[in-house]
Design an enzyme around this catalytic site. Structure first.
Site: not given
Length: 538
Positions: A196, A80, A252, A394, A108
């Protein structure tokens, strides 16, 4: 999509935090991620799921009772932009370290965890933004299997400067003595870098170590299991009623239609509205896929004249969107009026839609936007919503599409804006300009596919600019249209870089468009990143 009450390992919906959902019938491992405002938080959640563990994003002020209700196997504290020592800095309940489950703090998240457990966080003498070389000093659990010297991605101004006697350092950089730590008596781990992101080559290994080695997760989250559970849940919810699905041909809505076809068969009616703003061959592709392959009750409504009439002489992009949305709702109402047994409306709402619609982050996600690929369908239509994808990202939707047997071309197709080509014809929209853009766009995508670049890019399309340029063709002067090419690479579409397409491919695309599309004499390439530019031009 909360779990079925009473099922083994299920969680009662009333005990879950607002906006936090688990897939129907889900009984596997859950790792909540406390979101402190990181730009990478959705990426953390996706990486956890890639490791076979189901993740949910929650607000940092989530109560201990709500955390317990999720029955977490582990907890992650995200990064953050704040500083832990600032007044009003976001924090979490320190009792989460007493739940007896491992906690991983990232950037953070590491700082707030260390701060709450007695270490000292201060502004760093040397801030680190970008790649950094790290030396690992303890490779026993969190960093097992990671090379002693490796690259990580840093983005911080503060760092944990002074560890108490309760901490053990695991890794260092030349300017960050505590790049990774663990607590001696509490199951808390912290990393100052971002595992990540792809810029940390062994980042996924580190996250997998935390999930599988430290937390003891079994890594059993699989799309095939999700498909079976979701199919059963849809049958139970829908019963003998009819479901209407607004089918656009995008990923979608196509996956929603295929999933519902599997679950309830001919109780599903799909409505495809041809608004005259589609790509070349779009209508025929959708019809052949869903009528031929899935045997779906598909209604195709040609309303192109109405949409183009609404757009006549309209140049403002927001007004274009407003008119297209209103007309779509009118057409959809008419198309569904003779289906008296229709009770449900299916929509392709995804997890990022849930998050971005009031997540705030995650705290108020119950305020979901009505999300549709073509136009927002309002609640006053009178249908109950069916949103079978709202727990998925997605990339997970694409995996589900593959499991369902959708054609690869449909599953992996690039995003297409709800207002269609109306926002790629800059300025006023006309049938002639739409036809010209369709021809240019088809050539562009054909060359991208021929050169095996379609899956390597995230979105590629042509734009018709509202300017004319002087040119020479043969022995004559021309004053014709200009086509811009937009190609981007991105992981989450929140940020994007322009794609470095090979010069020879760009040259072929330009030559073909100019030679084959009458009325175009110039092609330009957009090399803007997002931000500051957006992906679409309007």
């Amino acid at each position: 999509m909360t779990t079925v009450p009473g099922s083994p390992g299920s969680v009662a919906p009333s005990k879950l935090p607002a906006g936090v959902e688990l897939p129907v019938g889900f009984t596997g491992d859950v790792v909540p991620i406390l979101d402190f405002g990181s730009q990478y938080v959705q990426l953390i959640a996706r990486r956890v799921r890639e490791a076979g563990v189901f993740s949910v994003l929650v607000a940092p002020d989530i109560s201990i009772d709500q955390l317990r209700a999720l029955k977490p196997k582990g907890i992650i504290l995200s990064g953050g932009p704040a500083s832990v020592y600032e007044k009003g800095a976001p924090t979490c309940d320190p009792r989460l370290f007493e739940l007896g489950v491992p906690v991983l703090g990232i950037c953070y998240g590491m700082q707030i965890g260390c701060h709450l457990l007695g270490a000292k966080v201060l502004p760093a003498d040397s801030r680190e933004f970008g790649r950094a070389q790290i030396k690992i000093t303890d490779r026993s659990d969190l960093l097992a299997g990671v090379p002693e010297h490796t690259t990580v991605w840093m983005s911080h101004g503060d760092q944990v400067q002074h560890l108490s006697e309760h901490f053990v350092p695991l890794a260092t950089t030349p300017t960050c003595p505590n790049a990774a730590v663990r607590h001696k008596t509490r199951p808390f781990y912290g990393v100052q870098f971002h595992p990540e992101v792809t810029h940390t080559p062994h980042g996924f290994d580190i996250l997998s170590n935390f999930l599988l080695r430290v937390c003891g997760c079994d890594g059993s989250w699989r799309m095939s299991d999700y498909l079976e559970a979701q199919t059963a849940a849809l049958r139970e919810k829908i019963g003998n009623s009819r479901v209407i699905c607004g089918l656009s041909g995008g990923v979608d809505s196509s996956v929603v239609a295929a999933l519902l076809a599997r679950a309830i068969g001919r109780q599903l009616t799909c409505i495809f509205v041809d608004n005259g703003l589609l790509r070349k061959g779009e209508r025929e592709f959708v019809e052949s896929t869903f009528r031929g392959h899935f045997n779906i009750d598909l209604r195709v409504v040609d309303a192109s004249a109405e949409f183009l009439g609404d757009l006549k002489d309209i140049a403002d992009p927001q007004e274009k969107r407003r008119r297209i949305g209103h007309r779509f709702i009118d057409v959809f109402k008419r198309a569904s009026a003779d289906l008296p047994d229709a009770r449900f409306l299916a929509q392709g709402t995804l997890y990022p839609d849930v998050i971005e619609s009031g997540h705030g982050h995650a705290g108020t996600a119950a305020n979901i936007k009505l999300h549709h690929n073509v136009g927002g369908l309002p609640a006053e239509l009178g249908f109950e919503l069916v949103e079978p994808l709202r727990s998925l990202f997605k990339d997970e939707v694409r995996k589900l599409g593959e499991v369902l047997g959708l054609p690869e071309k449909m599953v992996w197709r690039h995003p297409f804006p709800g207002p269609g080509l109306a926002v790629r014809v800059l300025g006023a929209v006309s049938r002639a300009n739409l036809d010209l853009l369709r021809e240019a766009d088809e050539i562009l995508l054909e060359e991208i596919e021929i050169n095996n670049l379609y899956r390597k890019t995230s979105q590629v399309f042509a734009v018709l600019l509202p300017v004319r340029a002087v040119g020479v063709m043969g022995d004559g002067r021309t004053y014709d249209q200009v086509i811009a090419i937009r190609a981007v690479e991105t992981q989450d579409f929140m940020t994007a870089d322009w794609a470095h397409l090979p010069y020879e491919v760009l040259a072929t695309i330009s030559n073909r468009i100019i030679n084959e599309v009458r009325g175009v004499n110039r092609v330009v390439y957009d090399i803007s990143s997002k931000p500051p530019a957006t992906i679409e031009w309007e």
